[in-house]
Design a protein around this motif. Structure first.
Motif, PDB file in Angstrom:
ATOM      1  N   VAL A   1       0.975  -1.190  -0.161  1.00  0.00           N
ATOM      2  CA  VAL A   1      -0.077  -0.234   0.070  1.00  0.00           C
ATOM      3  C   VAL A   1       0.791   1.338  -0.097  1.00  0.00           C
ATOM      4  CG1 VAL A   1      -1.813   1.204   1.384  1.00  0.00           C
ATOM      5  CG2 VAL A   1      -1.539  -0.994   1.119  1.00  0.00           C
ATOM      6  N   GLU A   2       0.670   2.025  -0.848  1.00  0.00           N
ATOM      7  CA  GLU A   2       1.342   3.175  -1.197  1.00  0.00           C
ATOM      8  C   GLU A   2       0.448   4.459  -0.968  1.00  0.00           C
ATOM      9  OE1 GLU A   2       4.595   3.842  -1.185  1.00  0.00           O
ATOM     10  OE2 GLU A   2       5.067   1.484  -1.655  1.00  0.00           O
ATOM     11  N   PRO A   3       0.145   5.086   0.268  1.00  0.00           N
ATOM     12  CA  PRO A   3      -0.905   5.926   0.396  1.00  0.00           C
ATOM     13  C   PRO A   3      -0.378   7.128  -0.509  1.00  0.00           C
ATOM     14  CG  PRO A   3       0.045   5.091   2.367  1.00  0.00           C
ATOM     15  CD  PRO A   3       0.949   4.617   1.467  1.00  0.00           C
ATOM     16  N   HIS A   4      -1.668   7.600  -1.145  1.00  0.00           N
ATOM     17  CA  HIS A   4      -1.576   8.558  -2.093  1.00  0.00           C
ATOM     18  C   HIS A   4      -1.457  10.128  -1.346  1.00  0.00           C
ATOM     19  CE1 HIS A   4      -6.109   8.407  -1.752  1.00  0.00           C
ATOM     20  NE2 HIS A   4      -6.072   9.653  -1.875  1.00  0.00           N
ATOM     21  N   LEU A   5      -2.277  10.243  -0.204  1.00  0.00           N
ATOM     22  CA  LEU A   5      -2.293  11.384   0.334  1.00  0.00           C
ATOM     23  C   LEU A   5      -1.145  11.367   1.486  1.00  0.00           C
ATOM     24  CD1 LEU A   5      -4.024  13.767   1.079  1.00  0.00           C
ATOM     25  CD2 LEU A   5      -5.180  12.360   2.952  1.00  0.00           C
TER      26      LEU A   5
ATOM     27  N   GLY B   1       3.025   1.028   3.605  1.00  0.00           N
ATOM     28  CA  GLY B   1       2.346  -0.164   4.266  1.00  0.00           C
ATOM     29  C   GLY B   1       1.991  -1.308   3.491  1.00  0.00           C
ATOM     30  N   GLU B   2       1.275  -2.231   4.092  1.00  0.00           N
ATOM     31  CA  GLU B   2       1.069  -3.197   3.593  1.00  0.00           C
ATOM     32  C   GLU B   2      -0.419  -3.856   4.130  1.00  0.00           C
ATOM     33  OE1 GLU B   2       3.928  -6.343   4.247  1.00  0.00           O
ATOM     34  OE2 GLU B   2       3.412  -6.640   6.399  1.00  0.00           O
TER      35      GLU B   2
ATOM     36  N   ALA C   1      -8.796  -8.569   7.276  1.00  0.00           N
ATOM     37  CA  ALA C   1      -7.615  -7.673   6.677  1.00  0.00           C
ATOM     38  C   ALA C   1      -7.022  -6.621   7.505  1.00  0.00           C
ATOM     39  CB  ALA C   1      -8.204  -7.109   5.291  1.00  0.00           C
ATOM     40  N   GLN C   2      -5.696  -6.761   7.643  1.00  0.00           N
ATOM     41  CA  GLN C   2      -5.063  -5.901   8.826  1.00  0.00           C
ATOM     42  C   GLN C   2      -4.119  -5.185   7.919  1.00  0.00           C
ATOM     43  OE1 GLN C   2      -1.542  -7.206  11.392  1.00  0.00           O
ATOM     44  NE2 GLN C   2      -2.980  -6.900  13.051  1.00  0.00           N
ATOM     45  N   HIS C   3      -4.430  -3.822   7.960  1.00  0.00           N
ATOM     46  CA  HIS C   3      -3.365  -2.728   7.222  1.00  0.00           C
ATOM     47  C   HIS C   3      -2.554  -2.323   8.292  1.00  0.00           C
ATOM     48  CE1 HIS C   3      -2.714   1.623   5.568  1.00  0.00           C
ATOM     49  NE2 HIS C   3      -2.120   0.845   5.189  1.00  0.00           N
TER      50      HIS C   3
END
Length: 526
Positions: free
Chosen positions: A130-134, A140-141, A477-479
């Motif tokens: 996960v690459e947060p755009h904000l 993350g993953e 699901a765990q971020h």
């Protein structure tokens, strides 16, 4: 081959230490009433103890890698292939199923599902980056972790393939499973579990709960982590209500009055053979069986004549001891109900074109001739109620559009079959149906459902079953998010706030999310 006459009891690991059963249930041969097995039932207290033991075993299983779990599931399915004769015998004698149907429509699909998931699960359950755009300074993953203990509730007419597919999904996701089959479908479930345990699956990871409603309620109240129900609307509604009260998430797949639509341009021979197979396989008791045929008036005469010819040639008898095409219905009183429904349909204008009589062959099964009713009124019980027996209602539609409206009348289930030479017409009809699975020129939807998600339809249901999405629904699901660079001790987004920071915030909001175009965004700065 003869089935062992030794009474079948639970493996000791499936019962709490020192527990004593308050009751037993006898599993009988439907055609002779011979006792095949004696099974001890679980009380509500025993069910709760069983759940605790299962939850304890799950914690160790969750630490195994997905590949290790997949290896175990693959071993179990391979053992099921080696023990296919024993599984088929259980299905033939306790469920009245023909050997071919037991092998091809129950054992093969669940083995295929287990092996397909075992091959695909490592990729399906891999961590997602996960690459947060904000907040681009973080990375993350998402990890897919086991829920814990999954309860699978299955009906008498889905003895092996459908529930075992869900069992394999749950195990591959790292869960343990408490499987509560109907008391009328115990033997296949217990035989399958025996095979799994012999292959090395820890006994507490897959337990078969035997008991009445109280035992199932007890494990929901005690806190299973997910409940999945296959069965009738009433069963799904009751489980969903119990789960809602206990704050347990639930999924369900309910049965319905599955329709086969035969359009005016259908291949009559293929449609006729599909109708006879789809209706009369396993005496019309499968969850995805053809419960009613809706045929265009232009081909109704030709199609029904061919259906009657094919159905009249079917052999009825003891599927364990004779070469037959269908055995008895599972419920002892089914023949009486079928006769009542048939007579009502005739009073409402239907023509009895074949059968209509109960047979007397002994045993606890219910015997009825293959029966065809033509011109069934859409308001009759034959058109609207699930029959679970070898009675085929044929409804005549004035047009393909009329056929579609009859099929989508609110009593249909998750499956619909459309027979037409036109792929475009099949697609257009599928667009107008609420069914979860629509097959073009084919029947037996549950055999093709594992690769693709199927809508979890029923009271309290949401989400999907099967396919990649179905496997992920067996997980939580765990971020996980971590900074990608060193952060200051004080974040500019944290209090205390000031008027200056409020002005910066509103200008930044307008610049990033406001009017499009460079000129508009520059104007928003001031």
């Amino acid at each position: 081959m003869e089935m062992s006459t030794d009474p079948l009891t639970h493996d000791p690991s499936s019962r709490p230490p020192g527990a004593r059963s308050s009751d037993e249930v006898a599993v009988v041969d439907l055609c002779t009433s011979e006792v095949l097995a004696t099974v001890a039932t679980h009380s509500a207290d025993e069910a709760r103890a069983l759940l605790r033991a299962t939850a304890e075993a799950q914690r160790s299983w969750a630490r195994e890698s997905v590949r290790a779990r997949a290896s175990m599931v693959r071993r179990v399915t391979e053992a099921m292939v080696q023990q296919a004769d024993a599984l088929a015998e259980a299905l033939q004698r306790s469920q009245g199923m023909c050997r071919f149907d037991a092998l091809v429509r129950e054992i093969l699909p669940c083995v295929d599902a287990g092996q397909w998931y075992a091959a695909e699960a490592p990729a399906m359950l891999a961590d997602l980056a996960v690459e947060p755009h904000l907040r681009s300074h973080r990375r993350g993953e998402v990890r897919f972790l086991p829920r814990g203990v999954v309860a699978v509730f299955s009906p008498w007419n889905a003895p092996l393939a459908e529930p075992l597919t869900l069992v394999f999904e749950a195990l591959l996701a790292g869960n343990a499973v408490v499987w509560k089959p109907s008391s009328l479908a115990l033997l296949p479930a217990l035989r399958a579990r025996e095979i799994a345990v012999r292959e090395g699956l820890p006994a507490e990871l897959l337990t078969v709960l035997v008991g009445e409603r109280e035992a199932g309620d007890a494990i929901i109240d005690a806190g299973v982590d997910l409940a999945v129900t296959i069965g009738s609307k009433n069963a799904a509604r009751r489980v969903a209500a119990r789960c809602a009260k206990a704050a347990v998430p639930s999924l369900s797949s309910v049965a319905g009055k599955t329709a086969l639509i035969a359009c005016d341009d259908c291949d009559v021979e293929r449609a006729a053979r599909a109708i006879v197979a789809g209706r009369f396989v396993h005496a019309g008791q499968r969850r995805d069986t053809v419960e009613r045929v809706i045929v265009h008036a232009g081909v109704a005469g030709e199609l029904t004549r061919r259906v009657i010819e094919l159905a009249a040639a079917l052999r009825v008898g003891d599927p364990w001891r004779e070469a037959v095409d269908l055995g008895p219905a599972r419920h002892p009183t089914r023949a009486t109900l079928l006769r009542v429904v048939t007579e009502e349909a005739m009073r409402m204008g239907a023509t009895l074109s074949l059968g209509g009589e109960a047979l007397h062959r002994g045993g606890e099964g219910s015997w009825f001739n293959p029966t065809v009713l033509v011109g069934v009124n859409e308001g009759s019980r034959a058109a609207r109620e699930i029959l679970h027996g070898p009675v085929l209602p044929v409804m005549i539609a004035s047009s393909n559009a009329h056929a579609l409206s009859l099929a989508d009348d609110g009593v249909g289930g998750p499956f619909t079959y459309v027979f037409t030479e036109s792929a475009d017409r099949a697609a257009a009809m599928a667009d107008g149906l609420r069914a979860s699975v629509v097959l073009h020129d084919d029947v037996f939807a549950t055999e093709v459902a594992v690769d693709a998600p199927m809508d979890a339809a029923g009271p309290g249901a949401a989400g999907t079953l099967h396919g990649p999405d179905g496997l992920i629904r067996m997980c939580r699901a765990q971020h996980r998010s971590v900074p990608s660079l060193a952060l200051p001790a004080r974040d500019p987004g944290w209090p205390p706030y000031s008027p200056l920071r409020e002005q910066v915030a509103i200008r930044a909001l307008r610049t990033v999310f406001g009017r499009h175009g460079v000129v508009g965004r520059l104007a928003d700065l001031f």
